[in-house]
Design an enzyme around this catalytic site. Structure first.
Site, short mmCIF file in Angstrom:
data_model
loop_
_atom_site.label_atom_id
_atom_site.label_comp_id
_atom_site.label_asym_id
_atom_site.label_seq_id
_atom_site.Cartn_x
_atom_site.Cartn_y
_atom_site.Cartn_z
N CYS A 27 0.26 6.55 11.66
CA CYS A 27 1.17 7.06 10.64
C CYS A 27 0.55 8.30 10.02
CB CYS A 27 1.44 6.00 9.58
SG CYS A 27 2.54 6.61 8.30
N GLY A 28 1.10 9.47 10.33
CA GLY A 28 0.54 10.72 9.85
C GLY A 28 0.71 10.91 8.36
N HIS A 29 1.88 10.55 7.82
CA HIS A 29 2.06 10.72 6.37
C HIS A 29 1.07 9.85 5.61
CE1 HIS A 29 4.27 6.91 5.62
NE2 HIS A 29 4.06 7.18 4.34
N ASP A 65 12.40 7.88 7.79
CA ASP A 65 11.25 8.59 7.24
C ASP A 65 11.75 9.74 6.36
OD1 ASP A 65 8.82 9.89 6.74
OD2 ASP A 65 8.03 9.34 8.70
N GLY A 114 4.39 12.50 10.42
CA GLY A 114 3.15 13.07 10.94
C GLY A 114 2.89 12.76 12.40
N SER A 115 3.04 11.50 12.79
CA SER A 115 2.85 11.16 14.20
C SER A 115 4.00 11.69 15.04
CB SER A 115 2.72 9.64 14.36
OG SER A 115 3.82 8.97 13.78
#
Length: 344
Positions: free
Chosen positions: A97-99, A259, A264-265
């Protein structure tokens, strides 16, 4: 007046709430029992099998909501990791999870999970279920700021795959990996605009694509079967060729969760896909915009590498996270809804 907790049963759960580009992140500070396992991936399996009631408690109503997202900090077996993390949402537990990484970078610096912060950037090594992710947190005069991170190897899994989507017929999709697998489709294929169409219509289209891909395409990952699942579908504005203008998308993941950030991902996977198609070169920075909130991340491929048999790239994603509050959650013995519920 000092706030006192009411009489309650069970452990108190304390959290810090943040958001990145509008997407929430509830970071667990305390209240979880020991998470067993000799690796982050095995810990992910353990919480899914033994502690899932706590995910529902924190993510679901009345303490959370349908689109809540969470992070549980755990020990990592990787020596260079500053922390390990498990991600949670309305359906279960994701692998990347990028965020959340952007928020956790700030959190790790501010809550002293790393050694003495350095200016202008402090490195934070975060062991996600998909692997070690290196975050770099702006730090100046005692304050943390923007965060960039370097992904695990990202790659295009399959392009121009035809699937039969209920209600829409034959649809061509691309599938790419950025720590999690996503299907990508131009929203115009469904007569939709990611920045203007109703969220409900975008969710319905993306969910139909996800169901079709899950049933018709077999995924595999070179390093672990735990990573070989489709996390969701990202609808785009179709502007995949490199440009200085932002390109927008909306990600619908898990159980039709939307989202609020550019994902991010998802940005990682989309950059890998664009690089695979020759539409973006190394070190060309693109701006990716959330169709839901207008918030922005930047992404660029910084290095070519391999992931098993796949040609891959390391992607740098950058954004900003902000604190929204601190909470202490309890359970009262007579509350019949205390374990959580969701309304769709």
């Amino acid at each position: 007046m000092e706030m006192q907790l009411p009489p309650h049963e069970g452990d108190e759960l304390s959290v810090v709430d943040m958001h990145t580009g509008g997407e929430p992140l509830r970071i667990v500070l305390g209240g979880y029992p020991e998470v067993k396992g000799d690796s982050v991936l095995s810990k992910r399996r353990y919480v899914r099998e033994h502690l899932d009631h706590l995910r529902r408690l924190l993510m679901f109503e009345p303490r959370g909501h349908y689109d809540m997202y969470g992070a549980l900090i755990v020990d990592s077996e990787v020596p260079e990791a500053d922390l390990g993390v498990l991600f949670m949402h309305n359906e279960g537990y994701s692998t990347m999870c990028g965020h959340a990484v952007i928020a956790l970078g700030r959190f790790a610096v501010d809550y002293k999970l790393v050694k003495e912060p350095q200016s202008p950037e402090t490195q934070v090594n975060i062991h996600c279920p998909c692997g070690l992710v290196r975050a770099f947190v702006e730090y100046s005069e005692g304050k943390s700021g923007a965060v960039r991170f370097l992904s695990v190897p990202a790659f295009a899994f399959a392009t121009d795959v035809m699937v039969t989507v209920e209600g829409f017929g034959e649809v061509m999709v691309d599938i790419s990996y950025g720590g999690a697998f996503y299907a990508f489709v131009d929203a115009q294929r469904f007569g939709l605009d990611v920045t203007k169409s109703r969220t409900r219509d975008l969710v319905d289209a993306a969910t139909a694509v996800t169901k079709a891909v899950k049933s018709q395409v077999k995924l595999h990952h070179p390093t672990s079967d735990d990573l070989a699942f489709l996390y969701g579908t990202i609808l785009t504005d179709g502007k995949d060729e490199y440009s200085l203008e932002p390109t927008a998308n909306v990600c619908v993941f898990a159980e039709a969760q939307v989202d609020r950030s550019p994902t991010g991902s998802g940005v990682t996977a989309r950059v890998a896909l664009q690089h695979h198609r020759g539409l973006i070169q190394l070190n060309q920075t693109r701006t990716f915009q959330s169709g839901a909130t207008g918030s922005q991340f930047t992404g660029r491929a910084v290095e070519e590498t391999r992931c098993g048999d796949f040609k891959a790239v390391v992607v740098e994603v950058a954004g900003r996270a902000f604190y929204t509050g601190v909470s202490r959650f309890v359970q009262e013995p007579e509350d019949k809804l205390t374990h959580g519920f969701l309304l769709k």
